[in-house]
Design an enzyme around this catalytic site. Structure first.
Site, PDB file in Angstrom:
ATOM      1  N   CYS A  67       0.814  -1.221   0.000  1.00  0.00           N
ATOM      2  CA  CYS A  67       0.000   0.000   0.000  1.00  0.00           C
ATOM      3  C   CYS A  67       0.857   1.285   0.000  1.00  0.00           C
ATOM      4  CB  CYS A  67      -0.924   0.001   1.220  1.00  0.00           C
ATOM      5  SG  CYS A  67      -1.939   1.503   1.313  1.00  0.00           S
TER       6      CYS A  67
ATOM      7  N   SER B 169      -4.376   8.466   5.301  1.00  0.00           N
ATOM      8  CA  SER B 169      -2.919   8.658   5.390  1.00  0.00           C
ATOM      9  C   SER B 169      -2.517  10.112   5.593  1.00  0.00           C
ATOM     10  CB  SER B 169      -2.251   8.098   4.133  1.00  0.00           C
ATOM     11  OG  SER B 169      -2.717   8.762   2.974  1.00  0.00           O
TER      12      SER B 169
HETATM   13  N1  LIG Z   1      -7.561   7.802   1.069  1.00  0.00           N
HETATM   14  C1  LIG Z   1      -6.977   6.663   1.724  1.00  0.00           C
HETATM   15  C2  LIG Z   1      -6.666   5.595   0.685  1.00  0.00           C
HETATM   16  C3  LIG Z   1      -6.191   4.305   1.325  1.00  0.00           C
HETATM   17  C4  LIG Z   1      -6.334   3.115   0.381  1.00  0.00           C
HETATM   18  O1  LIG Z   1      -6.882   3.231  -0.734  1.00  0.00           O
HETATM   19  N2  LIG Z   1      -5.879   1.949   0.840  1.00  0.00           N
HETATM   20  C5  LIG Z   1      -6.012   0.742   0.044  1.00  0.00           C
HETATM   21  C6  LIG Z   1      -4.721  -0.043  -0.026  1.00  0.00           C
HETATM   22  S1  LIG Z   1      -3.435   0.878  -0.781  1.00  0.00           S
HETATM   23  C7  LIG Z   1      -7.006  -0.194   0.715  1.00  0.00           C
HETATM   24  O2  LIG Z   1      -6.993  -0.344   1.908  1.00  0.00           O
HETATM   25  N3  LIG Z   1      -7.840  -0.849  -0.081  1.00  0.00           N
HETATM   26  C8  LIG Z   1      -8.706  -1.861   0.414  1.00  0.00           C
HETATM   27  C9  LIG Z   1     -10.146  -1.648   0.059  1.00  0.00           C
HETATM   28  O3  LIG Z   1     -10.463  -0.574  -0.474  1.00  0.00           O
HETATM   29  O4  LIG Z   1     -10.931  -2.570   0.289  1.00  0.00           O
HETATM   30  C10 LIG Z   1      -5.701   7.090   2.479  1.00  0.00           C
HETATM   31  O5  LIG Z   1      -5.063   8.071   2.026  1.00  0.00           O
HETATM   32  O6  LIG Z   1      -5.375   6.499   3.514  1.00  0.00           O
END
Ligand SMILES: N[C@@H](CCC(=O)N[C@@H](CS)C(=O)NCC(=O)O)C(=O)O
Length: 224
Positions: free
Chosen positions: A11, A64
């Site tokens: 990630c 994040s």
């Molecule tokens: N806007 C979020 C995005 C986080 C994100 O998209 N994480 C992904 C992995 S890189 C995730 O957990 N995806 C799993 C899902 O959506 O089910 C941040 O900045 O923390």
């Protein structure tokens, strides 16, 4: 404070928080989870079911950019600039990094040549827009490493795999972006934000998408 970072090995958003923690030399525990099989305890602390989540003395902080801001509030050294206007502008470029990550997602998910070329063209435009904004280096705003650098380190990391297969997202003419990318790759906090098996994991991840980029990686398709 007890800090636990709920993470995933690939990630890029997790990497931002890891980089910030490493820059601050803060002790923390990284807990990798399987996003394809989310544990119930994770769903209980992550309202969108996404990594990263920071558990600060057991209290969940998600998103994040918010996690990085919080870490910057509680731990020295400051990674955000002091000046309010400059800091606001940095926040804008951190959002921009998220949008570049979405475009990278579009590239590795593209199932046909038209979608692939559209994503590649958009990515090149996105990097070109950074060229007049990046300072004299080595980092985004000059000598001081900032949260913008923490956001772009994981963006540039994807490009190493793509470049190795002839998919070049940063045109050579972008000399400042290219130098910035190199400086970030050499920064210990950025280099160390992923495990040694990251390149292999990323390759497997892209191959599993079964799209145009997967076919290029597998040697079944060539760039026109
Ligand atoms: N806007 C979020 C995005 C986080 C994100 O998209 N994480 C992904 C992995 S890189 C995730 O957990 N995806 C799993 C899902 O959506 O089910 C941040 O900045 O923390």
């Amino acid at each position: 404070m007890d800090l636990k970072l709920i993470s995933h090995p690939l990630c890029p958003y997790v990497q931002r928080a890891v980089i910030a923690l490493e820059e601050k030399g803060a002790p923390y525990e990284r807990i990798d989870i399987d996003l394809a099989d989310k544990p119930a305890w994770f769903k209980a602390v992550s309202p969108l079911g996404k990594t990263p989540v920071l558990l600060a003395d057991g209290q969940p902080v998600f998103e994040s950019a918010v996690i990085c801001e919080y870490l910057d509030d509680i731990l020295a050294p400051r990674l955000h600039p002091q000046d309010d206007l400059v800091r606001a502008r940095h926040r804008g470029w951190i959002e921009y990094a998220s949008s570049v990550l979405s475009t990278i997602g579009g590239l590795y998910s593209a199932q046909d040549k038209a979608a692939f070329e559209a994503a590649l063209g958009l990515l090149r435009e996105r990097f070109a827009a950074l060229e007049p904004v990046v300072g004299e280096g080595p980092y985004f705003a000059g000598a001081d490493f900032s949260l913008v650098d923490a956001a772009f380190g994981p963006v540039f990391r994807y490009l190493d795999l793509f470049d190795a297969h002839g998919v070049h997202c940063v045109p050579q003419a972008l000399v400042k972006v290219t130098a910035w990318r190199r400086a970030l790759a050499e920064r210990p906090s950025v280099a160390g934000a992923v495990a040694a098996d990251y390149p292999e994991r990323l390759r497997d991840f892209v191959l599993r998408r079964g799209g145009v980029l997967a076919r290029i990686l597998a040697g079944e398709a060539a760039l026109a």
